[in-house]
Design an enzyme around this catalytic site. Structure first.
Site, PDB file in Angstrom:
ATOM      1  N   GLN A 101     -78.144  23.559  72.023  1.00  0.00           N
ATOM      2  CA  GLN A 101     -76.712  23.824  72.003  1.00  0.00           C
ATOM      3  C   GLN A 101     -76.014  23.033  73.097  1.00  0.00           C
ATOM      4  O   GLN A 101     -74.975  22.415  72.869  1.00  0.00           O
ATOM      5  CB  GLN A 101     -76.479  25.333  72.219  1.00  0.00           C
ATOM      6  CG  GLN A 101     -75.183  25.820  71.663  1.00  0.00           C
ATOM      7  CD  GLN A 101     -75.076  25.513  70.188  1.00  0.00           C
ATOM      8  OE1 GLN A 101     -76.019  25.659  69.449  1.00  0.00           O
ATOM      9  NE2 GLN A 101     -73.929  25.033  69.768  1.00  0.00           N
TER      10      GLN A 101
ATOM     11  N   ASP B  55     -78.662  23.865  61.374  1.00  0.00           N
ATOM     12  CA  ASP B  55     -77.763  22.713  61.483  1.00  0.00           C
ATOM     13  C   ASP B  55     -78.022  21.701  60.375  1.00  0.00           C
ATOM     14  O   ASP B  55     -77.142  20.916  60.032  1.00  0.00           O
ATOM     15  CB  ASP B  55     -77.961  22.000  62.828  1.00  0.00           C
ATOM     16  CG  ASP B  55     -77.290  22.747  63.961  1.00  0.00           C
ATOM     17  OD1 ASP B  55     -76.380  23.542  63.677  1.00  0.00           O
ATOM     18  OD2 ASP B  55     -77.694  22.535  65.122  1.00  0.00           O
TER      19      ASP B  55
ATOM     20  N   HIS C 239     -74.803  19.261  72.823  1.00  0.00           N
ATOM     21  CA  HIS C 239     -73.676  18.860  71.982  1.00  0.00           C
ATOM     22  C   HIS C 239     -72.525  18.288  72.800  1.00  0.00           C
ATOM     23  O   HIS C 239     -71.865  17.342  72.384  1.00  0.00           O
ATOM     24  CB  HIS C 239     -73.120  20.065  71.204  1.00  0.00           C
ATOM     25  CG  HIS C 239     -73.764  20.249  69.866  1.00  0.00           C
ATOM     26  ND1 HIS C 239     -73.662  19.328  68.867  1.00  0.00           N
ATOM     27  CD2 HIS C 239     -74.523  21.255  69.357  1.00  0.00           C
ATOM     28  CE1 HIS C 239     -74.322  19.752  67.799  1.00  0.00           C
ATOM     29  NE2 HIS C 239     -74.862  20.914  68.073  1.00  0.00           N
TER      30      HIS C 239
ATOM     31  N   HIS D 125     -34.231  43.971  40.799  1.00  0.00           N
ATOM     32  CA  HIS D 125     -35.632  44.365  40.600  1.00  0.00           C
ATOM     33  C   HIS D 125     -35.668  45.622  39.719  1.00  0.00           C
ATOM     34  O   HIS D 125     -36.394  45.679  38.727  1.00  0.00           O
ATOM     35  CB  HIS D 125     -36.309  44.685  41.940  1.00  0.00           C
ATOM     36  CG  HIS D 125     -36.751  43.487  42.718  1.00  0.00           C
ATOM     37  ND1 HIS D 125     -35.872  42.579  43.251  1.00  0.00           N
ATOM     38  CD2 HIS D 125     -38.001  43.024  43.044  1.00  0.00           C
ATOM     39  CE1 HIS D 125     -36.558  41.628  43.892  1.00  0.00           C
ATOM     40  NE2 HIS D 125     -37.850  41.885  43.777  1.00  0.00           N
TER      41      HIS D 125
ATOM     42  N   GLU E 168     -70.704  32.027  67.973  1.00  0.00           N
ATOM     43  CA  GLU E 168     -70.787  31.153  66.801  1.00  0.00           C
ATOM     44  C   GLU E 168     -72.210  31.215  66.210  1.00  0.00           C
ATOM     45  O   GLU E 168     -72.372  31.466  65.025  1.00  0.00           O
ATOM     46  CB  GLU E 168     -70.463  29.713  67.235  1.00  0.00           C
ATOM     47  CG  GLU E 168     -70.518  28.703  66.117  1.00  0.00           C
ATOM     48  CD  GLU E 168     -70.470  27.273  66.628  1.00  0.00           C
ATOM     49  OE1 GLU E 168     -70.650  27.060  67.846  1.00  0.00           O
ATOM     50  OE2 GLU E 168     -70.259  26.366  65.796  1.00  0.00           O
ATOM     51  N   HIS E 169     -73.209  30.962  67.055  1.00  0.00           N
ATOM     52  CA  HIS E 169     -74.608  31.019  66.630  1.00  0.00           C
ATOM     53  C   HIS E 169     -75.311  32.152  67.367  1.00  0.00           C
ATOM     54  O   HIS E 169     -75.143  32.282  68.581  1.00  0.00           O
ATOM     55  CB  HIS E 169     -75.363  29.731  66.985  1.00  0.00           C
ATOM     56  CG  HIS E 169     -74.764  28.490  66.400  1.00  0.00           C
ATOM     57  ND1 HIS E 169     -74.035  27.594  67.144  1.00  0.00           N
ATOM     58  CD2 HIS E 169     -74.804  27.991  65.140  1.00  0.00           C
ATOM     59  CE1 HIS E 169     -73.651  26.588  66.364  1.00  0.00           C
ATOM     60  NE2 HIS E 169     -74.088  26.803  65.150  1.00  0.00           N
TER      61      HIS E 169
ATOM     62  N   SER F  74     -69.044  24.228  70.865  1.00  0.00           N
ATOM     63  CA  SER F  74     -70.078  25.021  70.205  1.00  0.00           C
ATOM     64  C   SER F  74     -70.741  26.004  71.184  1.00  0.00           C
ATOM     65  O   SER F  74     -70.673  25.823  72.390  1.00  0.00           O
ATOM     66  CB  SER F  74     -71.111  24.036  69.664  1.00  0.00           C
ATOM     67  OG  SER F  74     -71.890  24.624  68.677  1.00  0.00           O
TER      68      SER F  74
END
Lengths: 428, 428
Positions: free
Chosen positions: B259, B361, B262, B420, B327-328, B237
């Site tokens: 963060q 979150d 984690h 076709h 990501e954030h 993360s």
């Protein structure tokens, strides 16, 4: 070709065999591809020159550069028959209009409680489009891959196309120009995918690589996934036709063959409630297989993977269709929309007696890049969504945080994440 | 932790090193996983029992079955503190509301020219949700994965969760119940992913597998991809915080630590235009690292991957943010929406001084399953779109086919696809 009836005792086993007919033709080329990607990463353009010379049989040099120039594209287009350019233009216009209609709107949830939320769509910055060379070069696929990207707002669209022996396909270049491709590179294979993903001295890296290719290209896409996004790796094509006895058997037979002529591993299936009609279609297929230009391929596909399924009613047909989850679905019954409403899994549907699947391959408007091999259970055809991504957002004020913050603190503590809890609690 | 300035001569090289800091912790477990999947495919439940006994240290038998019963879930929920259940419920309501607002509408283009087109959304039939066992079991992740699936309309939602030593996590079960999970299985690892993808005597196969897991789970998802859909495989993360000097340095420091706690491989970056503020934040981080419960993890993450970047103006910050594609993203400036409008790449944004990322979150509403490692350049957070797929359709009448059919014939002929062309021409 198998002819089975839902009333047969052995039907379930025979149908299960059709479901599990993977038609997988993948060759393992992992190690060779890993080596090529490594070469492009470490040597850049020099590796591209060497590999192009080795695999495509011509050597980029002073007279022919890696990049196809605008003047070369102009010159190529002048060699295309005007009627063909008009057909390409009609197709492009219709594809563009349908994909523009798909564009999603941003979301804003004002949040009376002091917590505003939203979701914003943004286009990718740069996309790479792989186009196969030689006989597998389909101008229609250039339109189908490139137009959704441009409609989504992708600014840079780099196309790679191998030119075996140095030969360019003018109609492919015309499609690239019409679709808004911004760069064309005369490279192919795993080396082209590596160049798009990692960049070289000449080629800037992209964010996503799309487009069909051989086993090397498919494996290269797998290996660069994560560094860039990729589209799904397509398997052999398939069609399922639901048709009652009031159809012209020759029409249905030709629709089955249109699918079968793609590839020996393609699959064409007819489901009908009329035994005499089923037999008439089979006879028409046999007749068509005497004259079609690609009869060798179509014949092998039909013999190995073709099927005719006789059902007792359309209820049964709906159930079987949802289990097959076909890439292409034609419904040729009096009220096709009613039957279609009960189908949950199909890549693309073609409704009514005047909608052969081939119309969707070229000019109808929806995309012809579709999920194969029963993957329409969970996957979709190419669209503007493949070239957009979402950013969600939250904006809380002091009152908003006071309202929902304590619950976050409680949950963070229960999960043992002390700094999470503290980062909220410290502001309360 | 690195402290770099855009005004430094060596800035570009230092920033490039941050961009390429893969923080990849993947272990190669391909062969072991392939063996496990093969065992589950060929032996079904028997393999699940054997592997669960081997890896999770308890043996499913007559008294404890593979499936967790409704009564067991009821009993577990009674042991959870009511305040925690209320927090879970607030989170679930808000997540549900925000995801419901995302639901797309079907598209119908009537087509005055005799060619009607459309696009229809359908939910997947069945989804498997992987939930890690033991200390990595996050009830919030159960909500974030399961609620979008249920909102999308997925009827069957099978959750798998390993129970090391046989122990269930009551809050995880409460979250599963609240989120609408329809089955809970007491299995984990690659064997659980294999069971979801291929099915066993007890467990019906699903169409897509989502949820986080260890290296074995990630590799198993890779190997079943194609048979079923999977979500993206998340890396460590990360957060990027843009903050001016008017913020409380202790708040920003705690956000960076939320963060970092984690995972040792997590990454926290601050970009600011105020050197004194930057230094104050660094001091506050050091202070926090003395007392936080997960200070060992957070400290290692900060030391190895943390960064503070001093910019000369917010223009520079926008450029760096788009290159980092975090990501954030927290934006703590006087007009965060104005700055956010210029960010093209981020998984989720948190705007203003009262919106710490941790609020997202748990309870804000947007999803916390987000693209990591710069993949927000092309990927998005989990949403209802992950549990829906599209079927496009075309319905032409004779006039419609007459209008656009000739162009399809021309293009099919140019591509050498005779059947076709014939399937259209035969109806004109």
């Amino acid at each position: 070709m198998q002819f089975i009836r839902t009333s047969d005792a052995g039907f379930e086993a025979a149908f299960a065999a059709i479901l599990e007919d993977g038609r997988d033709t993948t060759t393992r080329v992992d190690a060779a591809v890993a080596e090529i990607i490594q070469a492009v990463r470490s040597e850049g353009d020099a590796a591209l020159l060497r590999l192009t010379s080795r695999f495509d049989g011509w050597t980029p040099g002073d007279t022919i550069a890696l990049q196809v120039t605008a003047a070369e594209i102009d010159a190529a287009i002048t060699t295309v028959e005007p009627g063909l350019l008009e057909a390409l233009d009609l197709a492009a216009m219709r594809i563009e209009a349908f994909h523009r209609a798909q564009m999603p709107a941003d979301l804003v949830v004002p949040g009376a409680d002091g917590v505003a939320l939203g979701l914003r769509w943004n286009a990718l910055d740069a996309v790479g489009l792989y186009v196969p060379g030689g006989k597998a070069a389909y101008p229609s696929s250039v339109l189908m891959n490139a137009i959704p990207a441009r409609v989504a707002g992708v600014a840079r669209l780099a196309m790679v196309v191998p030119t075996p022996g140095g030969a360019l396909n003018p109609l492919v270049l015309a499609a690239a120009r019409r679709a808004g491709v911004t760069e064309v590179w005369r490279i192919g294979g795993a080396q082209a995918v590596a160049a798009l993903a990692w960049g070289t001295q000449s080629i800037a890296p992209v964010d996503r690589v799309v487009g069909p290719g051989n086993a090397y290209v498919a494996e290269a896409k797998r290996q660069v996934f994560g560094r860039v996004g990729i589209d799904s790796i397509a398997g052999p094509s398939e069609v399922l036709i639901l048709a009652d006895g009031n159809n012209n058997p020759a029409h249905v037979a030709m629709d089955l063959m249109a699918q079968a002529e793609h590839d020996e591993a393609a699959q064409s299936i007819l489901i009908t409630d009329d035994a005499a009609f089923a037999e008439a279609v089979v006879r028409e297929v046999e007749k068509a297989l005497l004259t079609l230009p690609r009869r060798a391929i179509a014949g092998e596909s039909w013999a190995k993977h073709g099927a005719v399924i006789l059902v007792r009613n359309w209820e049964e047909a709906v159930g079987l269709t949802n289990r097959l989850a076909p890439e292409h679905l034609q419904i040729m019954t009096p009220d096709p929309q009613a039957l279609f409403a009960r189908i949950r899994h199909a890549g693309a549907a073609f409704l009514g007696r005047y909608t052969p699947e081939a119309i969707g391959d070229y000019v109808a408007g929806p995309n012809h890049v579709l999920p194969t091999g029963r993957t329409s259970r969970f996957a979709s055809g190419l669209s503007v969504y493949d070239f957009l991504k979402r950013t969600t957002w939250v904006e809380a004020d002091a009152a908003g945080l006071a309202a929902i913050g304590p619950a976050a603190v409680k949950l963070a503590e229960a999960e043992g994440l002390g700094a999470h809890a503290a980062s909220v609690a410290i502001r309360l």
